[in-house]
Scaffold this motif. Structure first.
Motif, mmCIF file in Angstrom:
data_model
loop_
_atom_site.group_PDB
_atom_site.id
_atom_site.type_symbol
_atom_site.label_atom_id
_atom_site.label_comp_id
_atom_site.label_asym_id
_atom_site.label_seq_id
_atom_site.Cartn_x
_atom_site.Cartn_y
_atom_site.Cartn_z
ATOM 1 N N CYS A 171 0.893 -1.163 0.000
ATOM 2 C CA CYS A 171 0.000 0.000 0.000
ATOM 3 C C CYS A 171 0.931 1.213 0.000
ATOM 4 C CB CYS A 171 -0.916 -0.030 1.228
ATOM 5 S SG CYS A 171 -2.168 1.268 1.190
ATOM 6 N N ILE A 172 1.069 1.830 -1.167
ATOM 7 C CA ILE A 172 2.097 2.866 -1.369
ATOM 8 C C ILE A 172 1.452 4.253 -1.329
ATOM 9 C CG2 ILE A 172 3.950 3.671 -2.909
ATOM 10 C CD1 ILE A 172 4.367 0.766 -1.989
ATOM 11 N N LEU A 173 1.842 5.044 -0.358
ATOM 12 C CA LEU A 173 1.338 6.432 -0.216
ATOM 13 C C LEU A 173 -0.182 6.486 -0.306
ATOM 14 C CD1 LEU A 173 3.945 8.452 -2.342
ATOM 15 C CD2 LEU A 173 3.896 8.129 0.125
ATOM 16 N N ALA A 174 -0.859 5.540 0.301
ATOM 17 C CA ALA A 174 -2.317 5.510 0.153
ATOM 18 C C ALA A 174 -3.077 5.197 1.440
ATOM 19 C CB ALA A 174 -2.699 4.498 -0.928
ATOM 20 N N ILE A 199 4.051 -4.405 2.714
ATOM 21 C CA ILE A 199 4.879 -3.204 2.778
ATOM 22 C C ILE A 199 3.980 -1.982 2.684
ATOM 23 C CG2 ILE A 199 5.466 -3.102 0.293
ATOM 24 C CD1 ILE A 199 8.421 -2.475 1.546
ATOM 25 N N LEU A 200 4.170 -1.065 3.619
ATOM 26 C CA LEU A 200 3.370 0.159 3.653
ATOM 27 C C LEU A 200 4.319 1.338 3.529
ATOM 28 C CD1 LEU A 200 1.319 -0.620 6.914
ATOM 29 C CD2 LEU A 200 0.684 -1.206 4.553
ATOM 30 N N VAL A 201 4.029 2.232 2.588
ATOM 31 C CA VAL A 201 4.802 3.478 2.506
ATOM 32 C C VAL A 201 3.845 4.611 2.886
ATOM 33 C CG1 VAL A 201 6.147 5.019 1.052
ATOM 34 C CG2 VAL A 201 6.287 2.545 0.695
ATOM 35 N N LEU A 202 4.246 5.372 3.903
ATOM 36 C CA LEU A 202 3.371 6.419 4.451
ATOM 37 C C LEU A 202 4.079 7.763 4.412
ATOM 38 C CD1 LEU A 202 2.751 4.633 7.859
ATOM 39 C CD2 LEU A 202 1.182 4.579 5.927
ATOM 40 N N ASN A 203 3.307 8.840 4.353
ATOM 41 C CA ASN A 203 3.882 10.117 4.739
ATOM 42 C C ASN A 203 4.206 9.972 6.224
ATOM 43 O OD1 ASN A 203 3.584 11.538 2.277
ATOM 44 N ND2 ASN A 203 1.387 11.649 2.687
ATOM 45 N N HIS A 204 5.382 10.431 6.654
ATOM 46 C CA HIS A 204 5.773 10.141 8.035
ATOM 47 C C HIS A 204 4.712 10.661 9.005
ATOM 48 C CE1 HIS A 204 8.033 9.532 11.613
ATOM 49 N NE2 HIS A 204 9.074 9.087 10.936
ATOM 50 N N VAL A 238 2.860 -8.875 11.766
ATOM 51 C CA VAL A 238 3.914 -8.555 12.730
ATOM 52 C C VAL A 238 4.968 -7.702 12.046
ATOM 53 C CG1 VAL A 238 5.728 -9.557 14.178
ATOM 54 C CG2 VAL A 238 3.526 -10.709 13.940
ATOM 55 N N VAL A 239 5.259 -6.556 12.627
ATOM 56 C CA VAL A 239 6.223 -5.637 12.003
ATOM 57 C C VAL A 239 7.626 -6.238 12.069
ATOM 58 C CG1 VAL A 239 7.299 -3.350 12.179
ATOM 59 C CG2 VAL A 239 4.820 -3.611 12.485
ATOM 60 N N THR A 240 8.298 -6.250 10.916
ATOM 61 C CA THR A 240 9.655 -6.810 10.864
ATOM 62 C C THR A 240 10.708 -5.747 10.544
ATOM 63 O OG1 THR A 240 9.280 -7.350 8.541
ATOM 64 C CG2 THR A 240 8.901 -9.110 10.144
ATOM 65 N N ASP A 241 10.266 -4.592 10.048
ATOM 66 C CA ASP A 241 11.247 -3.566 9.699
ATOM 67 C C ASP A 241 10.561 -2.201 9.609
ATOM 68 O OD1 ASP A 241 13.710 -2.570 9.119
ATOM 69 O OD2 ASP A 241 13.747 -3.203 7.024
ATOM 70 N N LEU A 242 11.322 -1.174 9.897
ATOM 71 C CA LEU A 242 10.788 0.187 9.786
ATOM 72 C C LEU A 242 11.915 1.103 9.312
ATOM 73 C CD1 LEU A 242 8.508 2.025 12.275
ATOM 74 C CD2 LEU A 242 10.537 3.156 11.434
ATOM 75 N N ALA A 243 11.636 1.902 8.300
ATOM 76 C CA ALA A 243 12.656 2.835 7.808
ATOM 77 C C ALA A 243 12.045 4.222 7.680
ATOM 78 C CB ALA A 243 13.172 2.369 6.453
ATOM 79 N N ALA A 245 17.623 16.833 6.084
ATOM 80 C CA ALA A 245 18.339 15.577 6.346
ATOM 81 C C ALA A 245 17.980 14.982 7.709
ATOM 82 C CB ALA A 245 19.840 15.820 6.266
ATOM 83 N N GLU A 246 17.394 15.795 8.577
ATOM 84 C CA GLU A 246 17.076 15.323 9.934
ATOM 85 C C GLU A 246 15.629 14.867 10.081
ATOM 86 O OE1 GLU A 246 18.793 14.818 12.637
ATOM 87 O OE2 GLU A 246 20.698 15.534 11.865
ATOM 88 N N ILE A 247 14.728 15.485 9.327
ATOM 89 C CA ILE A 247 13.286 15.225 9.527
ATOM 90 C C ILE A 247 12.777 14.424 8.331
ATOM 91 C CG2 ILE A 247 11.019 16.274 9.891
ATOM 92 C CD1 ILE A 247 12.886 17.008 12.147
ATOM 93 N N PRO A 248 12.454 13.137 8.556
ATOM 94 C CA PRO A 248 12.080 12.295 7.415
ATOM 95 C C PRO A 248 10.734 12.654 6.815
ATOM 96 C CG PRO A 248 12.020 11.044 9.472
ATOM 97 C CD PRO A 248 12.521 12.406 9.830
ATOM 98 N N LEU A 249 10.641 12.402 5.501
ATOM 99 C CA LEU A 249 9.383 12.617 4.775
ATOM 100 C C LEU A 249 8.484 11.391 4.838
ATOM 101 C CD1 LEU A 249 10.130 14.132 1.234
ATOM 102 C CD2 LEU A 249 8.978 15.204 3.141
ATOM 103 N N PHE A 250 9.093 10.212 4.723
ATOM 104 C CA PHE A 250 8.307 8.977 4.585
ATOM 105 C C PHE A 250 8.698 7.950 5.631
ATOM 106 C CE2 PHE A 250 8.888 10.679 0.217
ATOM 107 C CZ PHE A 250 7.570 11.043 -0.015
ATOM 108 N N MET A 251 7.739 7.093 5.935
ATOM 109 C CA MET A 251 7.999 5.932 6.785
ATOM 110 C C MET A 251 7.648 4.687 5.972
ATOM 111 S SD MET A 251 6.395 4.947 10.485
ATOM 112 C CE MET A 251 7.502 6.014 11.398
#
Ligand SMILES: C[S@@+](CC[C@H](N)C(=O)[O-])C[C@H]1O[C@@H](n2cnc3c(N)ncnc32)[C@H](O)[C@@H]1O
Length: 260
Positions: free
Chosen positions: A121-124, A149-154, A221-226, A247-253
């Motif tokens: 689910c990508i940016l949705a 895999i989920l891609v989110l706005n942070h 079960v969550v296995t990874d987070l970036a 560089a310090e404040i992430p855009l995406f999780m």
């Protein structure tokens, strides 16, 4: 009372053009490069893409992966079908927050998929009025050990209308302000901010503790987070401070989870 029409049907032409065949800037420069090295999908595997838009993930995955994309916006599904003739790729117009079993039946049979190796689910997820219902669809569709895999706005730093950049006039330090975080929020966003009659899309903010409990309830079960930062660079007087903040404040999780 939540606005239930979360579809991007009313901005489909604009979004299709913005994303194109390779993705918009952050798809192609930040998200897909990360997925390439951190999400293992190999030829012969299958992917269910929830709220797929015009199917940009299918193009990223390539031709040897079986893929079903589902989105509620009919025009985006039609755009996906038009631009992707791969017989291993199918697109369905449906609401991903409703039970998908029956809606997926024909396409799964055509592709000989019983359960999927992966769901995405990508940016949705933050465009769904009932994100937990979408997550509940993932478990039953995945093989045991399959990945989501989920891609989110942070969710901690990018809360539309409730977060932003500012500069402390005394110290001149650029800082990120956050006004609201824990509450579930429904937020209208103008597709074309400069235009008076711009169409609106809806964003839904939720806190990480809510997301993690929805994942647990969905048997994942969550296995990874970036946490991914913007690749953009400022020039000029404020460049140093702006680039450091970026560089310090992430855009995406990006969250990866497994079906037990
Ligand atoms: C920001 S777009 C992302 C699309 C795609 N994943 C991408 O990366 O380009 C959000 C998508 O969510 C879809 N959407 C919103 N509510 C939905 C729902 N209830 N069921 C299925 N799709 C939905 C919209 O139609 C839109 O295509």
């Amino acid at each position: 009372m939540l606005n239930q029409d979360s579809s991007w049907q009313n901005v489909s032409g604009w979004y299709d053009q913005l994303v194109g065949q390779t993705g918009h800037h952050f798809h192609s420069q930040v998200i897909f490069p990360y997925l390439k090295t951190h999400w293992s999908v190999v030829a012969g595997e299958s992917v269910l893409d929830l709220a797929c838009g015009q199917g940009v993930l299918a193009k990223f995955l390539g031709s040897a992966v079986s893929y079903i994309g589902v989105d509620i916006a009919r025009n985006l599904i039609e755009a996906a079908q038009k631009s992707d003739q791969n017989l291993l790729h199918k697109y369905i117009t449906a609401d991903v927050t409703q039970n998908l079993e029956v809606r997926l039946k024909t396409a799964k049979a055509q592709l000989k998929i019983d359960k999927f190796d992966h769901a995405a689910c990508i940016l949705a997820l933050q465009n769904l009025a009932h994100p937990s219902e979408c997550l509940k669809n993932i478990g039953p569709q995945l093989k045991s050990g399959g990945t989501a895999i989920l891609v989110l706005n942070h969710p901690c730093f990018r809360i539309p209308r409730q977060s932003g950049w500012d500069t402390n006039p005394a110290t001149k330090l650029v800082y990120r302000w956050i006004n609201r975080y824990l509450s579930f929020l429904e937020i209208p966003i103008k597709a074309h901010p400069g235009q008076r009659n711009s169409p609106v899309t809806w964003s839904y903010h939720f806190a990480l503790q809510d997301l993690f409990s929805w994942l647990r309830e969905a048997g994942l079960v969550v296995t990874d987070l970036a946490e991914l930062v913007s690749d953009k660079e400022s020039l000029g007087k404020a460049a140093k401070a702006e680039n450091r903040s970026r560089a310090e404040i992430p855009l995406f999780m990006v969250i990866q989870a497994k079906k037990l």
